[in-house]
Write an enzyme that holds these catalytic residues in place. Structure first.
Site, PDB file in Angstrom:
ATOM      1  N   CYS B  50       0.819  -1.214   0.000  1.00  0.00           N
ATOM      2  CA  CYS B  50       0.000   0.000   0.000  1.00  0.00           C
ATOM      3  C   CYS B  50       0.856   1.269   0.000  1.00  0.00           C
ATOM      4  O   CYS B  50       0.361   2.344  -0.288  1.00  0.00           O
ATOM      5  CB  CYS B  50      -1.008   0.000   1.134  1.00  0.00           C
ATOM      6  SG  CYS B  50      -0.400  -0.671   2.648  1.00  0.00           S
ATOM      7  N   HIS B  99      18.841   0.353  -2.657  1.00  0.00           N
ATOM      8  CA  HIS B  99      17.436   0.695  -2.439  1.00  0.00           C
ATOM      9  C   HIS B  99      16.648  -0.534  -1.962  1.00  0.00           C
ATOM     10  O   HIS B  99      15.906  -0.450  -0.985  1.00  0.00           O
ATOM     11  CB  HIS B  99      16.828   1.247  -3.731  1.00  0.00           C
ATOM     12  CG  HIS B  99      15.385   1.594  -3.598  1.00  0.00           C
ATOM     13  ND1 HIS B  99      14.954   2.717  -2.926  1.00  0.00           N
ATOM     14  CD2 HIS B  99      14.276   0.954  -4.024  1.00  0.00           C
ATOM     15  CE1 HIS B  99      13.636   2.752  -2.946  1.00  0.00           C
ATOM     16  NE2 HIS B  99      13.192   1.692  -3.613  1.00  0.00           N
TER      17      HIS B  99
END
Lengths: 289, 428
Positions: B50, B99
């Site tokens: 989300c 990342h």
């Protein structure tokens, strides 16, 4: 005065002391102080302690309770012995942080009784003596542990109450958990104390060791008071199912009484099968036995 | 070999954009296969939660570019490229690895150090590998990312302290009660926060649950969800002494539980501790109740201040995590470089062995008085010589690879020995 043969006990105290420092340090800075090292130091102390008692026993040919100093050391050994077994059975987190400093402090106090001017006056080979002393010592050991548990309880309840969430907070178990253990140690110690007192009474009645007025002996009176306070504690918990801070405070009071019964009575002039002797008559008494 | 990540997260894009690009469990597999149809030599993983949507792509020759991925996303979701491309970030190679390690270790999460992202990354990777969308590079990369997350979480306290009101409250309850089985929880008021806390306690084992609410139906609703009992709000007083934990969050403008009631309850409970959690504003429980022995009263501010302390604590750990991750990225890039030269080394080896075999074939008919055992010895010696000759160059190549120069080194050797082939595709 500290004499050469007591060096092992001083080594024991040093080991207990360093173990205390480490177990407290672990709470503050777990990376700097290793929990395992604290345990090992304690175990090393315990082994030296045991060795010293065996040495004392072999030297005199009796169980090492011939004077107050020896009795004290034996009692402290019992405390450690019971603790190590309990820890093995129940895995008591952080209890050593509370118990070992107490044991260290009591050990240092025990050192001041060195000199042996209070010597036992009864036959050490007596069955009654063994039956009287051993259950009581183990019972007292259990009470010492319940005392440190109650300190732990009050510390944790204070932290919860005043919302102090320091490093100690996260390391201590739940109040309920401490309360249960406190209860377990007391219910373990109480029957032993009872047994010891019953045997003691038999002993007094059959061999007349404390004279006609035995019931006026401070130690007898305080022993009874100790028994009553723990009986009250058990009653509150068992019949009235009491919990919480009151029980913890009563446990502390109970232990103070234990300590006073064990040591304090000597200051009050009670002999309780010990006699003040000079250095010369020291050996004579032992020889008579 | 290149690794590329293109994506957006809660920091780079508002929810209106994130929801447009979000994938669900059903459309990830078709998306993966569609992408692989377009770019056949690529490996890819889609991570969609989300708070983020990211596509990790690895190719041997760097043929897939950022724009290809953007275009794919636009096509797949049937949205305008311009509507989302300004919100997208992209990283290449070591920065892409960095990342992913950051994301998996939960340093890029909205709630720093939360543990959910780990399982989300794991799921994204499993889905992709089930669809055979991953290959040598992304397999290594994602397995390493999961590993790094574990390292970071054990070596630092990034995920140790609780950072939500309900988990902090449960943590305190655990410092009062040994376990929650057999403990009674009384819920007063039926707010969302209350329910969250109740859920947490239920998960920890609390099974005796009583709910009191002004509207009885709502109380019943919650009680049913947690196999509890709903009571009429007026009966609240009678249930106080039976409750070990009370959660209160009514919207009442006055106190709902008074000190006298708590005192009375504790007397009935004979000192059995009570944990009162007052998350209502204005407060529901009279503050003086905190002074009653064996009562532990916490209001929303008490819990909130612990939460923010813990959040600070986690923030302080970020630097430590960053250092660990940087080290791990370096390791991974070195391994990647090693992987890059592996096919080249195999090629070199094959080349030498082919020459050896040719020579042996030439030699065999010329020697007559050799039995099978002796011939085997000759073959063995040849192989040994080749392996010995190549051992050192291969070792150095691997070492060079760790410093990033391995590929060029192998190319030089190949040139030196006259081995020519265009790319290493065929070896892969």
């Amino acid at each position: 005065m500290i004499t050469l043969p007591h060096i092992p006990f001083i080594v024991t105290i040093v080991l207990y002391f360093v173990s205390s420092v480490w177990s407290i340090g672990y709470i503050i800075n777990p990376t700097l102080f290793n929990k395992k090292l604290a345990k090992w130091l304690m175990m090393m102390g315990f082994f030296v302690h045991s060795g010293f008692l065996i040495f004392l026993g072999l030297e005199s040919g009796n169980i090492p309770i011939t004077n107050v100093y020896e009795s004290f050391i034996s009692l402290l050994w019992c405390v450690l012995f019971v603790y190590i077994n309990l820890d093995y059975l129940y895995k008591l987190p952080s209890l050593d942080t509370f118990l070992i400093p107490i044991v260290t402090a009591l050990s240092i106090w025990a050192l001041t009784f060195d000199g042996g001017n209070l010597l036992i006056t009864v036959s050490l080979q007596s069955f009654w003596l063994i039956a009287h002393i051993i259950p009581i010592f183990i019972g007292y050991a259990a009470f010492t542990i319940s005392f440190s548990l109650s300190i732990m309880y009050l510390t944790q309840q204070r932290q919860l109450k005043h919302k102090l969430f320091g490093p100690l907070f996260s390391k201590l178990p739940s109040l309920e958990g401490i309360d249960n253990l406190m209860w377990k140690t007391i219910s373990f110690g109480f029957p032993l104390l009872t047994l010891g007192l019953v045997f003691g009474t038999f002993w007094i009645r059959t061999q007349n060791v404390l004279g006609e007025m035995w019931y006026l002996d401070y130690k007898v009176i305080l022993g009874l008071a100790t028994w009553l306070i723990y009986a009250a504690l058990l009653h509150m918990r068992l019949i009235a199912s009491f919990h919480g801070t009151k029980i913890a405070c009563l446990t502390i009071a109970g232990f103070c009484l234990v300590l006073f019964t064990f040591i304090g009575t000597f200051f009050m002039g009670s002999k309780h099968a010990f006699q003040k002797v000079s250095e010369q008559s020291h050996t004579e008494i032992l020889n008579v036995q | 070999m290149s690794i590329l990540v293109v994506g957006l997260n809660h920091k780079s894009a508002p929810v209106e954009i994130r929801e447009k690009l979000a994938f669900n469990a059903h459309n990830i597999p078709p998306a993966l296969s569609l992408f692989l149809q377009r770019h056949q030599s690529a490996e890819t993983v889609i991570l969609s939660t989300c708070n983020r949507v990211e596509m990790y792509v690895s190719t041997l020759d760097g043929t897939v570019k950022v724009d290809d991925i953007l275009l794919f996303l636009a096509d797949f979701h049937k949205i305008e490229l311009n509507s989302f491309s300004p919100y997208m970030y992209h990283y290449m190679d070591d920065r892409a690895v960095n990342h992913l390690f950051f994301v998996t270790a939960s340093l890029d999460s909205m709630v720093l150090g939360e543990s959910q992202i780990l399982s989300q990354v794991k799921e994204a990777y499993t889905t992709a590998s089930m669809e055979e969308a991953t290959g040598k590079v992304l397999n290594q990369l994602f397995q390493q990312a999961l590993n790094v997350s574990k390292i970071v979480h054990t070596m630092t306290s990034i995920g140790k302290r609780k950072v939500s009101i309900s988990s902090v409250a449960v943590e305190f309850a655990e410092k009062i009660f040994q376990d929650f089985t057999g403990k009674a929880v009384l819920v007063v008021g039926a707010g969302e926060m209350c329910e969250l806390l109740l859920k947490h306690l239920y998960e920890e084992g609390a099974r005796t649950i009583v709910v009191a609410n002004r509207t009885f139906e709502r109380a019943q609703e919650i009680a049913n969800a947690y196999h509890g009992q709903a009571i009429k709000y007026e009966l609240l007083g009678e249930y106080l002494s039976k409750a070990d934990i009370i959660i209160s969050s009514t919207s009442a403008p006055h106190y709902v539980i008074h000190t006298d009631q708590v005192k009375e309850a504790i007397r009935h409970r004979r000192g059995n501790p009570m944990f009162l959690i007052d998350i209502a504003v204005p407060r529901d429980i009279e503050p003086d109740a905190a002074n009653v022995d064996n009562v532990y009263l916490y209001n929303i501010d008490d819990l909130q201040s612990v939460v923010s302390q813990n959040v600070d604590e986690r923030t302080r750990e970020v630097e430590k995590c960053r250092t660990i991750i940087e080290e791990e990225v370096e390791h991974f890039m070195a391994r990647l470089e090693e992987m890059r030269i592996e096919p080249a080394i195999t090629h070199l080896r094959n080349h030498f062995h082919t020459i050896g075999k040719e020579e042996l074939d030439r030699l065999k008919p010329k020697i007559k008085n050799l039995d099978n055992g002796d011939w085997e010895q000759v073959v063995y010696t040849m192989e040994r010589t080749i392996n010995k000759l190549l051992h050192h160059p291969a070792k150095v190549a691997k070492q060079e690879a760790k410093n990033g120069g391995g590929y060029r080194y192998v190319e030089t050797i190949k040139k030196l020995f006259g081995i020519f082939h265009h790319t290493d595709h065929s070896q892969h």
